[in-house]
Design a protein around this motif. Structure first.
Motif: not given
Lengths: 325, 317
Positions: B154-175
């Motif tokens: 998804a990141m690759n496509m959004a960047s490649l095609w200039h698709i305006p998404v705000l990606f918000c990673c909530e890094n709480n340190l544990y999966a």
């Protein structure tokens, strides 16, 4: 005039891309390459890169993008090069496309079409010869179309694109070069109903997709006015048109199911079970099945042929059953 | 941020926390079943980001999304009724805690398969772009999602095609129970995002001022450049992963240390320093929130169960 199955698919796709303002095609090599099976040949030039999107090799990604685009009001046509690669996108197809409407209490609609080629027969070995359409027919929330004729290849897509639900279309790799007459303005077309391709009273032969032409050829070879065989083309594997099947069995009392998928846990098993459940007393003979042998597809030609039901196998099975008539 | 805005942000964070506390309590009383993932500790992230959005903007979230739904405008009543599995719920009781949906509020889940919602956000943003709709698309996911293929595709496509998404990673340190350092070779998540030729920034996810500032900056960039942006919010989950988690994978001291950085206490302190928050105001605010949640629970209690005759409804449109 006769046209090929490939040309029919191409005309159907072109018609939709012209008529549906918000439609677009996305998939691997659909643009510059012209489509792996040349279905979208020259479309990039005609429609431009916004409507014909060459995707990176990201089945999860572009299938998921298609779902999002459908949620956002577009009409995406996702092409997964072959059913084999659809395994990579199964999470999106099942957990999202098929379930989201139900999970949201009916708020969400996903007018998404996913096209892919299916089937074996071209010596492509185990990883490129699967027939998973029956397997995907297990999933509530998906509609599964399997065009077996030139006319169905021409017209099914239009219905799929106008359906508010996710529709999967399986185009059989061995059918692309078959040629037939094609009515451009066919009336009373409903791709979700099975259809009787040949009527008869002696036996019901149920099939679909790549196996249908083989079934029709087998029936032709053993043609006998006294033992006429009814051939049902399922056309849609989910929802399954039970009515057409049961009506035929009430008349013929004998059933053979020919399915390119494996037998175990399969569509043919499902159809057989429903026949037992709903019209057991109509049967004069146990339901018979011809399916792919339970092996990953071998490469060598003679081995591959032995693994998939062939015309001669269908002829032999029909004769076996008809001697009992 | 002016006083009124700080007051609203504080109230929103307290609403999110209170709703989670109520849910936890109702879970022990078996009013809520299934999985229940609480957002306690991470409130500044969703509160800061979603307060920068308008009702027409798209939000895609995860299975830890009760707060996101509430902040996006879904009523606490509709959320609570969903938790109870009642027909008055925002997904009619079909989805539960992990599948909150509201088309009306442009809230597209509630996706319980890690990273699966990320390509949906790309598609939603592409649709808005093509249909010339004036709406932003924001996608929330945890740092665990950054190990999934769907994230990278998804990141690759959004960047490649200039698709305006705000990606918000909530890094709480544990999966769930697996620490970031134990599961991803590149733990610098901003670096990881930048691999896709995408602009990215790190944010103190326990400081709502920083959340708002960086969100605005990202929004400005997206608007100006018509390209996506990635934000990593460094935050922490104070509660177990779900109600079934014995928390064997992290030390109590670590949890306690992060609790000292509670985003709500932090904002309160800052507001007191500015002399814009009194005990009376706080008391009044809490009374209002208490009432809202009481009303929500009452609504959920009184809402009807779906008729079993409708079990097969809405499989297809």
């Amino acid at each position: 005039m006769k046209i090929s199955y490939r040309e029919a698919l191409k005309r159907g796709l072109r018609e939709v891309l012209i008529n549906e303002k918000n439609s677009f095609l996305i998939g691997e090599d659909v643009g510059a390459y012209g489509g792996t099976y040349a279905v979208s040949q020259d479309f990039l030039k005609e429609f431009g890169a916004e409507k014909i999107m060459d995707a990176p090799l990201s089945e999860v990604g572009f299938t998921g993008l298609g779902i999002g685009a459908a949620l956002g009001g577009l009409k995406p046509i996702v092409e997964i090069m072959t059913v084999n690669f659809s395994l990579l996108a199964l999470d999106q197809i099942i957990n999202s496309a098929a379930f989201m409407r139900y999970m949201s209490g009916g708020q969400i609609t996903i007018p998404l079409v996913i096209r892919m080629t299916t089937g074996g027969g071209r010596q492509l070995a185990a990883q490129h010869s699967n027939s998973f359409e029956g397997w995907l027919a297990h999933i509530p929330g998906l509609k599964i179309l399997v065009p077996a004729t030139v006319e169905d290849a021409r017209h099914m897509l239009r219905f799929a694109v106008n359906d508010p639900n996710p529709v999967l279309i399986f185009e059989h790799a061995m059918l692309f070069n078959i040629k037939d007459e094609c009515d451009e303005a066919v009336k009373d077309f409903n791709p979700y109903n099975a259809t009787v391709r040949r009527t008869g009273k002696a036996l019901t032969l149920i099939s679909y997709g790549g196996m249908l032409p083989k079934c029709l050829q087998a029936v032709e070879e053993i043609y006998d006015a006294k033992t006429e065989i009814e051939v049902i083309d399922l056309r849609c594997l989910r929802p399954l048109d039970e009515k057409t099947i049961f009506q035929s069995i009430a008349k013929t009392h004998h059933v053979l199911i020919v399915d390119e998928g494996w037998k175990s846990g399969s569509l043919s098993a499902e159809i057989s079970a429903r026949i037992m459940e709903c019209c057991f007393s109509d049967l004069d003979f146990p339901v018979q099945r011809l399916c792919r042998k339970e092996v990953p597809m071998p490469y060598a030609k003679h081995m591959e042929e032995a693994a998939i039901p062939q015309v001669k196998d269908i002829v032999r099975k029909l004769q076996e059953m008809l001697y009992e008539v | 941020m002016d006083t009124a805005m700080q007051m609203k942000i504080l109230k929103d964070m307290r609403r999110v926390r209170k709703m989670e506390d109520v849910c936890a309590e109702l879970y022990t009383k078996e009013k809520i079943r299934g999985f229940l993932h609480l957002y306690i500790g991470e409130e500044a992230v969703a509160t800061g980001v979603i307060n920068m959005l308008s009702p027409k903007d798209n939000v895609v979230a995860t299975y830890r999304e009760h707060g996101h739904a509430l902040l996006k405008g879904v009523s606490s009543k509709a959320i609570m009724a969903e938790m109870f599995g009642k027909v008055g719920g925002c997904s009619k009781g079909r989805g539960g805690s992990m599948h909150l949906y509201s088309l009306e509020h442009r809230f597209f889940g509630g996706c319980a398969i890690v990273a699966a919602g990320i390509p949906h956000a790309v598609g939603l943003a592409m649709a808005a772009q093509r249909l010339n709709e004036d709406r932003q698309t924001v996608c929330f996911f945890g740092e665990g999602a950054m190990a999934e293929g769907a994230f990278h595709e998804a990141m690759n496509m959004a960047s490649l095609w200039h698709i305006p998404v705000l990606f918000c990673c909530e890094n709480n340190l544990y999966a769930m129970g697996t620490a970031l350092v134990r599961s991803q070779a590149q733990t610098d998540l901003v670096k990881k995002a930048k691999v896709y030729a995408m602009e990215a920034e790190r944010v103190d996810g326990m400081n709502v001022f920083d959340v708002i500032e960086k969100t605005k900056m990202a929004q400005d960039y997206i608007q100006r450049e018509k390209k996506p942006f990635f934000l990593e919010f460094q935050t922490y989950r104070f509660k177990p992963h779900s109600m079934f988690d014995p928390e064997k994978y992290r030390d109590k001291e670590e949890v306690e240390k992060w609790k000292e950085r509670c985003p709500i206490a932090f904002l309160e302190k800052k507001m007191r320093e500015q002399k814009i928050l009194s005990n009376e105001q706080l008391k009044l605010m809490d009374a209002e929130i208490e009432q809202e949640m009481k009303d929500a629970v009452l609504f959920a209690e009184q809402s009807a169960l779906e008729d079993i005759a409708d079990l097969a409804k809405d499989v297809f449109a």
